[in-house]
Design an enzyme around this catalytic site. Sequence first.
Site, PDB file in Angstrom:
ATOM      1  N   GLU A 199      78.421  46.762  87.100  1.00  0.00           N
ATOM      2  CA  GLU A 199      77.634  47.443  86.064  1.00  0.00           C
ATOM      3  C   GLU A 199      76.382  48.114  86.610  1.00  0.00           C
ATOM      4  O   GLU A 199      75.258  47.656  86.357  1.00  0.00           O
ATOM      5  CB  GLU A 199      77.231  46.465  84.962  1.00  0.00           C
ATOM      6  CG  GLU A 199      78.374  45.834  84.240  1.00  0.00           C
ATOM      7  CD  GLU A 199      77.912  44.885  83.129  1.00  0.00           C
ATOM      8  OE1 GLU A 199      76.702  44.698  82.942  1.00  0.00           O
ATOM      9  OE2 GLU A 199      78.790  44.329  82.448  1.00  0.00           O
ATOM     10  N   GLU A 387      85.502  42.364  82.602  1.00  0.00           N
ATOM     11  CA  GLU A 387      84.689  41.456  81.776  1.00  0.00           C
ATOM     12  C   GLU A 387      84.903  41.761  80.306  1.00  0.00           C
ATOM     13  O   GLU A 387      84.938  42.934  79.916  1.00  0.00           O
ATOM     14  CB  GLU A 387      83.176  41.630  82.041  1.00  0.00           C
ATOM     15  CG  GLU A 387      82.658  41.001  83.292  1.00  0.00           C
ATOM     16  CD  GLU A 387      81.129  41.115  83.421  1.00  0.00           C
ATOM     17  OE1 GLU A 387      80.435  41.245  82.390  1.00  0.00           O
ATOM     18  OE2 GLU A 387      80.655  41.080  84.562  1.00  0.00           O
TER      19      GLU A 387
HETATM   20  O1  IFM Z   1      76.336  37.939  82.010  1.00  0.00           O
HETATM   21  C1  IFM Z   1      76.535  39.311  82.050  1.00  0.00           C
HETATM   22  C2  IFM Z   1      77.173  39.720  83.366  1.00  0.00           C
HETATM   23  O2  IFM Z   1      76.402  39.323  84.451  1.00  0.00           O
HETATM   24  C3  IFM Z   1      77.311  41.231  83.424  1.00  0.00           C
HETATM   25  N1  IFM Z   1      78.004  41.740  82.263  1.00  0.00           N
HETATM   26  C4  IFM Z   1      77.551  41.297  80.951  1.00  0.00           C
HETATM   27  C5  IFM Z   1      77.470  39.764  80.932  1.00  0.00           C
HETATM   28  C6  IFM Z   1      76.993  39.277  79.533  1.00  0.00           C
HETATM   29  O3  IFM Z   1      75.721  39.796  79.261  1.00  0.00           O
END
Ligand code: IFM
Length: 476
Positions: A199, A387
């Site tokens: 990200e 994710e």
């Molecule tokens: O915990 C984070 C992760 O590190 C990166 N993506 C979003 C998740 C939830 O906020």
Amino acid sequence: MNRREYLKAISILGAGILSAPYLKASEPFLNPELKASMFGSDFLWGAATAAYQIEGARNVDGKGESIWDKFSHTKGKIKTGETGDEACDFYHHFEQDILLMKSMNLKVFRFSISWPRIFPNGTGEINQAGVDFYHKVIDCCIKNGIQPWITLYHWDLPQKLEDKGGWTNREVIKWFTEYADFVTKAYGLKVKNWMVLNEPLSYTAVGYLFGIHAPGHKGLKRFFPAAHHTTICQAEGGRIIRRNVKDANIGTTFSCSYIEGIKNKPKHLKSVKRFDAFVNRLFLEPALGMGYPVNDLPVLKKIEKYMLPGDTEKMKFDFDFIGLQNYTREIVKGNALIPYLHGLPVPAKKRGAEITENGWEVYPEGIYHLLKKYAAYPNMPKIIITENGAAFEDTVEDGKIQDIKRTDFLKKYLEQVLKAKNEGVNVGGYFCWSFMDNFEWAEGFKPRFGLVHIDFKTQQRIVKDSGLWYKDFLGK
Ligand code: IFM
């Protein structure tokens, strides 16, 4: 709205208007028979974590300081006053955790390498104990039939490098190259699946523009160079993996939110375009060889100041997959007086939408729309959901966590992934965020995203009902 509120609103890039009954609510879960096998036998199933969020062992065995070590120890930076010093102590519990993954039928495990555990000073001297630690994690995964998927950078820059400007200093390309070269050579014989960055928008915007994440800087002056150097490292990392790892499967990940206007009017839709360019396209399009989305977000022209001849070429890389990470949608209200983005997201809570613990809207259809959007790019490689998940308050009763909302969230989102797949989107895997509760950055340990509950005092692990559901959904 004052400047602070504005910044807060913009930074909550996971929240989305005033009561808006005309906006479609989330559809109910439609298919009680949903099973992993419906996604095809080659679809990958697992869960994700990140080094700083789980490892703990802050000063153990020669690890150097990261920007998150320093930031979390700075008063007032973490809402709960907590630090990731111990977190889930994965450093000492990895065997037990990997066995738990196996017992839950997970086939792939995504984790990141802590750069300062390998290079305590960011460059130069190697910390062999750190190198050995990841060998042990990788070996343990392989021994238990779990495929390791490694992210090179999930936000824990060595503090020594931040002292020299961190991501704003062009030298970071050299530093990152040295780090990426070393680890891909060290583990490349055993690990074939790699992601360069986690990200990029989150750590550049939230860390260098809004000052809410480490290293805590504010302002466009820092954001633009950090973003540009990140874009180059994203592609450079891909090239390094290609060179060092035979038969590598190379990706990088993006946080994305489906964005809609409060109403179907030009002023809102204009702002939607700008938000979309910032949130969903800024780092993806340069990698696809399309450059920065300057036409739809004119302030990005300022990034050109940091570009050297040849950089546009250097920003491209032919990834084998793109990691799509989605949690929510944004609803934007246009307002020409708001600089750059010409609008603001309206918090989901305000419009009475269903939300998670951290105020993000539960909007499963969003992941479907994003998959379709990404799949529509020419030359889009395979997409993996690297994710997706939700934080809800959990209570332990009689040694059980009955987290119905989380299970429901996962089912509904997965159903939308399946819908997109059945319509021809090339989506090949799903990593739940997260395997276990962990350190949620500036929010501390309060938001719990895990399939596995962690008692952060005793380090006891309990598989939540959502984890038991996921295990059953995956099957053997
Ligand atoms: O915990 C984070 C992760 O590190 C990166 N993506 C979003 C998740 C939830 O906020």
